[in-house]
Design a protein around this motif. Sequence first.
Motif, PDB file in Angstrom:
ATOM      1  N   GLY A   1       1.514   5.881 -12.100  1.00  0.00           N
ATOM      2  CA  GLY A   1       1.265   4.827 -11.127  1.00  0.00           C
ATOM      3  C   GLY A   1       2.224   3.667 -11.380  1.00  0.00           C
ATOM      4  O   GLY A   1       3.216   3.797 -12.096  1.00  0.00           O
TER       5      GLY A   1
ATOM      6  N   TRP B   1      -2.014   5.876  -4.090  1.00  0.00           N
ATOM      7  CA  TRP B   1      -1.049   4.775  -4.078  1.00  0.00           C
ATOM      8  C   TRP B   1      -0.160   4.842  -2.841  1.00  0.00           C
ATOM      9  O   TRP B   1       0.230   5.927  -2.396  1.00  0.00           O
TER      10      TRP B   1
ATOM     11  N   TYR C   1      -3.414   0.468  -4.041  1.00  0.00           N
ATOM     12  CA  TYR C   1      -4.247   1.646  -4.304  1.00  0.00           C
ATOM     13  C   TYR C   1      -5.508   1.606  -3.454  1.00  0.00           C
ATOM     14  O   TYR C   1      -6.280   0.659  -3.495  1.00  0.00           O
TER      15      TYR C   1
END
Length: 235
Positions: free
Chosen positions: A181, A50, A46
Amino acid sequence: MCRLLAFNTKGKLDEKVVEAFAEVARHDVLSSSPHSDGWGMSVFVYEKSWRNISYKTGLPAFEDPLYKRLPVTIEGERLVGIIHARKAGKKFLTGLSHSHPYHAKAGVYELFFAHNGSISRKFFENPSLPYTDSYLFFLEIVKRVNQGATPLEAYAEVFERAKPFSSSLNSVLISYSESEGPRVYAGYYYNKERLREREEYYKVFRYKDYVFSSTLKYYIGNDAEELIYGDIINL
């Protein structure tokens, strides 16, 4: 049995840990042979957003010049990943295609998986497929995610069902979706009735932001703590 390193950390990877992993692949003090049947990594980084860096080869980590350069040059606000060194049980299932981590898409998720140990082919619906038992195990997880389970639910379910058929289920699953994520899960189990090496060889430990196979503890120090046997953690 292979060797495994997973992490959820900041900045850069600890060079001491990365170097120890290659040394373990070359000479494992708890095993009679090296982990020389390829290595691979998948790292989510990150930095404003990302990105993913993945690499696999049939070369041993300790003979690949990229191993010395690649992991330690990755930097970011957050690093989430797996590094795996393979010692193949079946030598005809070797080469880049069979190196870990494995990757698949399932639902909204990108999944990456690495495993240490062996699983009896009796566990699988199609045992004759020309894939490693680790990959077949991963396909079971992928199937359950496609059926609506979350990655952790799928991993935990297949993990529990496979215990009677395995020598070890020590493994790591990374899931990534745009909304969540990356998430990294580490499973720890070995069958105490089917040990082929010293029991210490099968253990998995956590040290700060890292989870790793037992041998790395000899290089990193005694601050590492054993994971909860038979369970999966969210690292």
